[in-house]
Structure formats: structure tokens, C-alpha cells
Design a protein around this motif. Structure first.
Motif, mmCIF file in Angstrom:
data_model
loop_
_atom_site.group_PDB
_atom_site.id
_atom_site.type_symbol
_atom_site.label_atom_id
_atom_site.label_comp_id
_atom_site.label_asym_id
_atom_site.label_seq_id
_atom_site.Cartn_x
_atom_site.Cartn_y
_atom_site.Cartn_z
ATOM 1 N N GLU A 1 0.835 -1.199 0.000
ATOM 2 C CA GLU A 1 0.000 0.000 0.000
ATOM 3 C C GLU A 1 0.883 1.267 0.000
ATOM 4 N N PHE A 2 0.205 2.409 -0.205
ATOM 5 C CA PHE A 2 0.864 3.714 -0.119
ATOM 6 C C PHE A 2 0.272 4.473 1.071
ATOM 7 N N PHE A 3 1.104 5.324 1.678
ATOM 8 C CA PHE A 3 0.689 5.969 2.921
ATOM 9 C C PHE A 3 1.089 7.452 2.924
ATOM 10 N N ILE A 4 0.228 8.260 3.556
ATOM 11 C CA ILE A 4 0.575 9.624 3.942
ATOM 12 C C ILE A 4 0.934 9.593 5.425
ATOM 13 N N PHE A 5 2.092 10.130 5.750
ATOM 14 C CA PHE A 5 2.539 10.187 7.149
ATOM 15 C C PHE A 5 2.360 11.607 7.676
ATOM 16 N N ILE A 6 1.660 11.721 8.789
ATOM 17 C CA ILE A 6 1.521 12.999 9.497
ATOM 18 C C ILE A 6 2.123 12.789 10.876
ATOM 19 N N LEU A 7 3.272 13.419 11.096
ATOM 20 C CA LEU A 7 4.049 13.216 12.317
ATOM 21 C C LEU A 7 4.093 14.537 13.082
ATOM 22 N N ASP A 8 3.306 14.610 14.146
ATOM 23 C CA ASP A 8 3.183 15.848 14.915
ATOM 24 C C ASP A 8 4.137 15.831 16.105
ATOM 25 N N GLU A 9 4.761 17.003 16.378
ATOM 26 C CA GLU A 9 5.678 17.168 17.511
ATOM 27 C C GLU A 9 6.799 16.119 17.475
ATOM 28 N N TRP A 10 7.449 16.026 16.326
ATOM 29 C CA TRP A 10 8.469 14.999 16.134
ATOM 30 C C TRP A 10 9.606 15.091 17.149
ATOM 31 N N ASP A 11 9.858 16.284 17.690
ATOM 32 C CA ASP A 11 10.991 16.496 18.583
ATOM 33 C C ASP A 11 10.624 16.444 20.060
ATOM 34 N N ALA A 12 9.367 16.095 20.378
ATOM 35 C CA ALA A 12 8.917 16.158 21.777
ATOM 36 C C ALA A 12 9.794 15.305 22.699
ATOM 37 N N VAL A 13 10.239 14.164 22.223
ATOM 38 C CA VAL A 13 11.018 13.256 23.069
ATOM 39 C C VAL A 13 12.396 13.823 23.404
ATOM 40 N N PHE A 14 12.889 14.781 22.643
ATOM 41 C CA PHE A 14 14.203 15.358 22.913
ATOM 42 C C PHE A 14 14.237 16.115 24.243
ATOM 43 N N TYR A 15 13.079 16.488 24.758
ATOM 44 C CA TYR A 15 13.027 17.225 26.022
ATOM 45 C C TYR A 15 12.966 16.304 27.237
ATOM 46 N N GLU A 16 12.849 14.994 27.003
ATOM 47 C CA GLU A 16 12.742 14.058 28.117
ATOM 48 C C GLU A 16 14.109 13.819 28.752
ATOM 49 N N LYS A 17 14.127 13.762 30.073
ATOM 50 C CA LYS A 17 15.389 13.623 30.806
ATOM 51 C C LYS A 17 16.089 12.302 30.504
ATOM 52 N N PHE A 18 15.315 11.271 30.147
ATOM 53 C CA PHE A 18 15.946 9.972 29.919
ATOM 54 C C PHE A 18 16.695 9.894 28.588
ATOM 55 N N MET A 19 16.561 10.883 27.730
ATOM 56 C CA MET A 19 17.163 10.808 26.401
ATOM 57 C C MET A 19 18.658 11.137 26.441
ATOM 58 N N SER A 20 19.475 10.163 26.048
ATOM 59 C CA SER A 20 20.914 10.387 25.920
ATOM 60 C C SER A 20 21.230 10.840 24.495
ATOM 61 N N ARG A 21 22.466 11.268 24.276
ATOM 62 C CA ARG A 21 22.879 11.646 22.920
ATOM 63 C C ARG A 21 22.740 10.453 21.974
ATOM 64 N N GLU A 22 23.085 9.271 22.464
ATOM 65 C CA GLU A 22 22.970 8.065 21.641
ATOM 66 C C GLU A 22 21.512 7.772 21.309
ATOM 67 N N ASP A 23 20.611 7.980 22.284
ATOM 68 C CA ASP A 23 19.185 7.770 22.054
ATOM 69 C C ASP A 23 18.668 8.704 20.955
ATOM 70 N N LYS A 24 19.116 9.946 20.987
ATOM 71 C CA LYS A 24 18.679 10.918 19.983
ATOM 72 C C LYS A 24 19.130 10.496 18.586
ATOM 73 N N THR A 25 20.347 9.979 18.494
ATOM 74 C CA THR A 25 20.845 9.498 17.204
ATOM 75 C C THR A 25 20.025 8.322 16.713
ATOM 76 N N HIS A 26 19.686 7.388 17.614
ATOM 77 C CA HIS A 26 18.864 6.230 17.234
ATOM 78 C C HIS A 26 17.479 6.669 16.782
ATOM 79 N N TYR A 27 16.940 7.672 17.461
ATOM 80 C CA TYR A 27 15.599 8.163 17.102
ATOM 81 C C TYR A 27 15.594 8.773 15.700
ATOM 82 N N LEU A 28 16.611 9.576 15.391
ATOM 83 C CA LEU A 28 16.707 10.148 14.049
ATOM 84 C C LEU A 28 16.823 9.050 12.992
ATOM 85 N N LYS A 29 17.555 7.995 13.311
ATOM 86 C CA LYS A 29 17.700 6.879 12.371
ATOM 87 C C LYS A 29 16.373 6.136 12.199
#
Length: 516
Positions: free
Chosen positions: A147-175
């Protein structure tokens, strides 16, 4: 359904339309319809909190989602007259993810991202009978669907403000986002929103397929986020609880690329709904974090803020701000972040504090302990106002000299702007009871400072500055140029003339006029 063809965007957009205040931004849909199925189908919109990102994301979800019926929501909107309206109305598979939503128990990045991945997998299994084999990614399952899909991704960066996020976690999330979307044959359109611009680590950035539009570079989508002057005037005509002039004073101050005004939409909504202008928007968002940046980083930024509180625009060439720069150290990074967050406006190379709503916040920042000598001046500003109202000319002049003797380099009287900064800090407390205009047009010219009372029973103040002349010259100019007419409705008006000479000597003359 968790994310695939979920009814929630339609439910939320219907609620928005039922509100007392609603502005039609549906022509955003026409812009995006032209990108579906093209190589330009990746769009990222970054804006400050409360600038309509989620409302527009819900609108898009309600419009595109297959098997829904959006006619009742869209037939009366501007998009209904667009040639592409029927072609795409509820004709697409939509994966809508609000990345600010967290599982009930979320103490790590693994908890967070597994919550998202599991939700997509469950939807694909329920809809297409696809089961996730060990090691099979979400993108593999999407390809397997055919199938084909439209992706609507709201507040994509919200998790970057969470205290548990390490630099490595942020890199994994972008990937994860890259693997989900980049060069995938099933992507018809990817529309993403957030506050932080995408990190541009290099030409091979994980998310470099996106065209990114933020407060500093958007010439395409700018009209769909925030409210224009025309839209606010129309709302004032329909809801006469607050005047346009009052809304402009409180919530205007942002700019479109051609210089047209842009208002903070949430604050306008709240003011018109409540019937009163208050500080709505700045109670949300990272203002305290930005204040910390001002206080604990470069001295230049503190100087910039004092100038802007004094009504002096700051000329600067900003290069932007990205996710990789959450730790702010340089002047450029700090000021760029403040534009991204919406705490400063930036147009034609000039930075300004946008409006009174934000000015209130900056005044409080200047009174914080870490502002050092600046805080001491601000703390004395109440006494300065009291001395002025008491027509104590000697005390006013003495306090100005005390400020000049402090070791604050940018307050040394090199030019008129430095003197204006001094006056602003010395009278900061006055902003509690006065609307203060710098270089206010009045009569036959511009007076240096006009203090307009917010309530009856206190005198207006007209303040004129002179360097190397005399206080009498300043008072005479106020009268000759008829600055008094600007506040002629006030019963009492204080004419304040201040002169400074090359020997660092200040003089002050205060004359009281009773008009009634």
C-alpha cells in the motif's frame, strides 16, 4: 487503530471548528496536494508552541484519512473551491503519530520507541494480516503491505526534552525516522511538525530528504501558522469583546517574509474567548530555560536583551539552530534558539521583543539574582518612579549618576541608545502602572519617552533627554512640539527634562501641568 487511519484527527478537528474562535487555514491542503507522490513530498514545519501546528496536523488527518467522511468539515472551507479538493478527500491511508504521547510507564527511550513501533505493527497486522517476524522492521512491514501511505508526524521532537534521552538515544531516534520514511516506495507524503529545526550534521544528515520551513526561512507556509492582521481584524468584528488595537499591543510582533504582521494565535483565541488580554502563551514552553541561557552564558546576550527591553532592535545575522545544539553556548546559538522558540522576532536582520505579552517576561528576567548589577538597578526602579512622581529632581539626577558610575560597560554613555538603556532600567518598575513608549510620535515630533497611565488617578509622564544642553531645553521642547496632546486626557502630566554633560553630571527638572 493506534496510528493507521485513526479517527482521532477528525474528532479533534471537529472540536476545533466548534470553538467560538476559528480561522480557516484549509488552503494549506492545496499546497500539500501538489506534492503527493512526488520527490518533494517531504515537508517539515517547525514553529513555536501554540502556533497552530497540531490544529493543522489534525486538519490534514481529517482530510486525507481513508474511509472517513470529511464533507461536513470541509465543504464550507476555502479548500472546497480548489480543483484538487475531491481528488484527495478521504482517499489515502494515513499514519498519524503524535510523538508527544507517551506510554503510561515510560522511563527510557526503549519504552518510548517500542510503544510507537508496537502500535504501528498492531495496526498493520489488524488491517493487512501482516505479522512481525523476529528482526523485521516497521518499514519492512509497510513495504510488505503493498500500500501507499501519507505520514503525518506531529511534535516529532517532543522526546528530545525528556530527561531519559541520551545523545545516543537521539541518534537512534533520528535513524528510526530516516528508516521509516527516506526513499521508501510506500511514502506518498510525509508532513512533520515540531519546535526544533532538524539537525543538519552534514550533507548526509539522516533527515535531509525534508524541506524544512521555520520562522527564519519560510516563504511558502508562513500564512498558515499564526494569524494575519486581516484575520484578527475580522475576528474582532465578529467578537467585539476586545479591540484590535489591544490585541495588536499584546500579541502582534512577528513577521511574514514580506513584513506583514503575524499574531500569536493561541493568545488571540484566549483573549477573544475570555474578553480580556492577559499573558496566556508564555506560561507554556521553555521560557525558564531560555532565561537560564541569558543569565549563565555570554554577556553579549544580556546586553542584547536590555537593549530590546529598551525598544532598541538588535542587528544580527543568525545562521539557525538545530537539534544538535540543545546545549547553547554562543550568542548566535542562544539568540537563534530564542527566535525558534518564539521569544524573539527576527526580520530583515533585526531582532525584537515581539509584544507586550513577552515583554512582561523579559522584565522579570532582568530582575533575577544572576543578572548582577542589572538587577540592582532594576530593584531601585521603584524608588526612581516614586522620586519622579514626588517631583524630587535632586534624587532623580542622583540615582542616574549612581547608575552611570556602576561598572557595566554597555551602559556607559557612548551614544543615545546606551542612555536609553539606562532610562529603561531605572524606570522598569513603572511598567507596572504605565504603558511606556520610546520615541512616541506626538504633536510636531517624537518625544523620547511617553508614560501613559494604565489606570486613572496617576499622572502621565513625558520624559525628554538632552546631552550637553540643559533640562530647560528639554522642557521647552516638550511644550514647543506639543507632546502634551498625546496624553491630554490625563488630569495631571509631569514634564521631565534630563540633561547629561561631558563631566558625567546629571540634572533633572520636573514641571507639573494640571489640564483639568
Amino acid at each position: 487503530m493506534n496510528y493507521l487511519n485513526t479517527p482521532y484527527p477528525m474528532i479533534h478537528f471537529r472540536k476545533v471548528q466548534k470553538q467560538k474562535i476559528y480561522v480557516d487555514k484549509s488552503m494549506l491542503i492545496s499546497r500539500l496536494n501538489g506534492l503527493i507522490g512526488t520527490n518533494d513530498c517531504y515537508v517539515c514545519i517547525t514553529r513555536p508552541r501554540r502556533f497552530g501546528k497540531t490544529t493543522n496536523a489534525n486538519m490534514l488527518g481529517a482530510y486525507y484519512t481513508k474511509e472517513a467522511d470529511g464533507h461536513s468539515l470541509f465543504d464550507h472551507l476555502s479548500i472546497s473551491d480548489d480543483p484538487t479538493y475531491q481528488e484527495h478527500l478521504n482517499r489515502h491511508n494515513v499514519i498519524y503519530i503524535d510523538f508527544s504521547r507517551m506510554p503510561d510507564t515510560c522511563s527510557s527511550y526503549e519504552d518510548y520507541i517500542n510503544y510507537v513501533k508496537d502500535g504501528i505493527r498492531e495496526d498493520l497486522e489488524e488491517t493487512y494480516g501482516l505479522s512481525g517476524r523476529p528482526g523485521v522492521s516497521v518499514s519492512d512491514l509497510l513495504r510488505d503491505s503493498g500500500e501507499f501511505f501519507i505520514f503525518i508526524l506531529d511534535e516529532w521532537d517532543a522526546v528530545f526534552y525528556e530527561k531519559f534521552m541520551s545523545r545516543e538515544d537521539k541518534t537512534h531516534y533520528l535513524k528510526f525516522i530516516k528508516n521509516l520514511l527516506k526513499d521508501q516506495p510506500y511514502v506518498e507524503l510525509a508532513y512533520m511538525t515540531g519546535i526544533l529545526p532538524i539537525a543538519k550534521y552534514s550533507s548526509g544528515s539522516e533527515l535531509n530528504m525534508f524541506r524544512e520551513y521555520n520562522f527564519m526561512n519560510d516563504y511558502i507556509y508562513e500564512a498558515y501558522f499564526g494569524m494575519s492582521e486581516e484575520e484578527v481584524r475580522k475576528l474582532c468584528g465578529e467578537n467585539q469583546s476586545v479591540s484590535y488595537e489591544e490585541l495588536k499591543y499584546w500579541y502582534d510582533g512577528y513577521y511574514m517574509s514580506d513584513g506583514r504582521s503575524l499574531f500569536n494565535p493561541r493568545s488571540v483565541n484566549c483573549a477573544l474567548s475570555d474578553g480580556v488580554c492577559l499573558n496566556y502563551w508564555t506560561e507554556t514552553g521553555p521560557m525558564n530555560e531560555v532565561a537560564d541561557c541569558i543569565e549563565h552564558n555570554v554577556d553579549e546576550v544580556r546586553e542584547d536583551i536590555v537593549k530590546m527591553v529598551a525598544g532598541i532592535p538588535v542587528e544580527v545575522e543568525l545562521q539557525g539552530y538545530s537539534v544538535s545544539e540543545l546545549e547553547l553556548n554562543t550568542r548566535d546559538e542562544i539568540l537563534s534558539a530564542m527566535v525558534v522558540y518564539g521569544f524573539l522576532s527576527y526580520h530583515d536582520g533585526m531582532l525584537r521583543i515581539p509584544n507586550y505579552e513577552l515583554m512582561e517576561k523579559y522584565q522579570k528576567v532582568l530582575a533575577r539574582d544572576s543578572m548582577g548589577e542589572v538587577k540592582k538597578i532594576v530593584n531601585g526602579s521603584r524608588e526612581m518612579l516614586e522620586a519622579t512622581l514626588a517631583c524630587d529632581e535632586i534624587r532623580v539626577a542622583s540615582m542616574l549618576e549612581e547608575v552611570h558610575d556602576r561598572e557595566i560597560p554597555f551602559l556607559e554613555y557612548h551614544d543615545e541608545n546606551a542612555l536609553s538603556c539606562v532610562i529603561t532600567l531605572c524606570y522598569l518598575y513603572a511598567r507596572k502602572d504605565y504603558e511606556i513608549e520610546r520615541e512616541a510620535k506626538s504633536g510636531k515630533g517624537y518625544c523620547d519617552y511617553l508614560f501613559r497611565p494604565k489606570k486613572a488617578g496617576i499622572p502621565a509622564i513625558i520624559l525628554e533627554l538632552k546631552v550637553g544642553k540643559s533640562c530647560e531645553d528639554a522642557i521647552a521642547q516638550i511644550k514647543e512640539k506639543n507632546y502634551i496632546q498625546k496624553v491630554k486626557e490625563c488630569r495631571e502630566i509631569l514634564l521631565v527634562g534630563i540633561n547629561y554633560d561631558k563631566n558625567k553630571h546629571h540634572e533633572c527638572r520636573i514641571e507639573k501641568i494640571v489640564t483639568k
